[in-house]
Design an enzyme around this catalytic site. Structure first.
Site, PDB file in Angstrom:
ATOM      1  N   ARG A  43     -15.182 -43.583  11.126  1.00 15.01           N
ATOM      2  CA  ARG A  43     -16.162 -43.582  10.026  1.00 15.01           C
ATOM      3  C   ARG A  43     -17.612 -43.538  10.501  1.00 15.01           C
ATOM      4  O   ARG A  43     -18.386 -42.722   9.994  1.00 15.01           O
ATOM      5  CB  ARG A  43     -15.911 -44.774   9.107  1.00 15.01           C
ATOM      6  CG  ARG A  43     -14.708 -44.567   8.225  1.00 15.01           C
ATOM      7  CD  ARG A  43     -14.568 -45.634   7.154  1.00 15.01           C
ATOM      8  NE  ARG A  43     -13.278 -45.489   6.512  1.00 15.01           N
ATOM      9  CZ  ARG A  43     -12.275 -46.331   6.671  1.00 15.01           C
ATOM     10  NH1 ARG A  43     -12.412 -47.409   7.424  1.00 15.01           N
ATOM     11  NH2 ARG A  43     -11.132 -46.126   6.061  1.00 15.01           N
ATOM     12  N   HIS A  78     -29.894 -15.665  17.272  1.00 14.00           N
ATOM     13  CA  HIS A  78     -31.144 -16.011  16.610  1.00 14.00           C
ATOM     14  C   HIS A  78     -30.840 -17.031  15.527  1.00 14.00           C
ATOM     15  O   HIS A  78     -29.773 -17.025  14.946  1.00 14.00           O
ATOM     16  CB  HIS A  78     -31.790 -14.783  15.970  1.00 14.00           C
ATOM     17  CG  HIS A  78     -31.874 -13.611  16.878  1.00 14.00           C
ATOM     18  ND1 HIS A  78     -32.771 -13.553  17.911  1.00 14.00           N
ATOM     19  CD2 HIS A  78     -31.174 -12.453  16.923  1.00 14.00           C
ATOM     20  CE1 HIS A  78     -32.613 -12.405  18.543  1.00 14.00           C
ATOM     21  NE2 HIS A  78     -31.655 -11.726  17.968  1.00 14.00           N
ATOM     22  N   ALA A 141     -26.264  -4.005  11.559  1.00 17.71           N
ATOM     23  CA  ALA A 141     -27.245  -4.812  10.845  1.00 17.71           C
ATOM     24  C   ALA A 141     -27.202  -4.487   9.361  1.00 17.71           C
ATOM     25  O   ALA A 141     -27.112  -3.332   8.963  1.00 17.71           O
ATOM     26  CB  ALA A 141     -28.639  -4.555  11.410  1.00 17.71           C
TER      27      ALA A 141
END
Length: 173
Positions: A43, A78, A141
């Protein structure tokens, strides 16, 4: 856990300032905490994981839940705008760039992407629904992938069109 974090660190060029390293370390910690027994010890580790995950999300813009199945040496090139569904499966040696989304096609409809080994996913790409991306494929892309991509293929456009790539001369020899 530590050997996987070390591999991730090496895959990111041994640069501790790359945000992908931070996201992967928190992800690996989140997966590891499930193995801690008994639950009373787990926990506080779960609370720590949740705090670290939110901290990484805020500072890097990378949402990588520990429920996602990630292989070895995932490289997040990135930072910023990366959202990965907890149901996704990502293979070994995959590269992600900024703005990538791996997720469900519609809310309440099950099925998340399965990414094969060695896949390169370009900036801004969206891979949605229960699709399979074959090993060594390249997602261009800003491509929006809504269907399966065979191994070694290139997916470009909106919606993505599949282009089979020619083998390189070095591979053919």
């Amino acid at each position: 856990m530590f050997h996987l974090i070390r591999e991730d660190f090496q895959a990111h060029g041994r640069d501790p300032w790359r945000q992908g390293v931070w996201a992967m370390a928190v992800y690996r910690f989140g997966r590891w905490r499930y193995r801690v027994r008994p639950a009373v010890l787990r926990r506080p580790l779960s609370l720590l994981y949740k705090l670290l995950k939110v901290g990484v999300q805020i500072t890097t813009g990378i949402d990588l839940p520990c429920e996602t199945q990630v292989g070895r040496r995932l490289v997040i090139e990135h930072f910023g705008g990366i959202v990965i569904s907890g149901d996704s499966v990502i293979g070994d040696d995959v590269r992600l760039r900024h703005g990538v989304t791996l997720g469900l096609r519609r809310t309440g409809v099950p099925g998340a992407p399965v990414i094969g080994n060695g896949v390169d996913i370009g900036a801004g790409a969206k891979i949605l629904g229960p699709v399979h991306i074959g090993a060594g494929a390249v997602i261009g892309a800003n491509a929006v992938v809504l269907g399966d991509v065979p191994a070694g293929a290139l997916a470009v456009g909106v919606p993505a069109r599949i282009k089979l790539r020619r083998p390189r001369l070095a591979e053919a020899a």
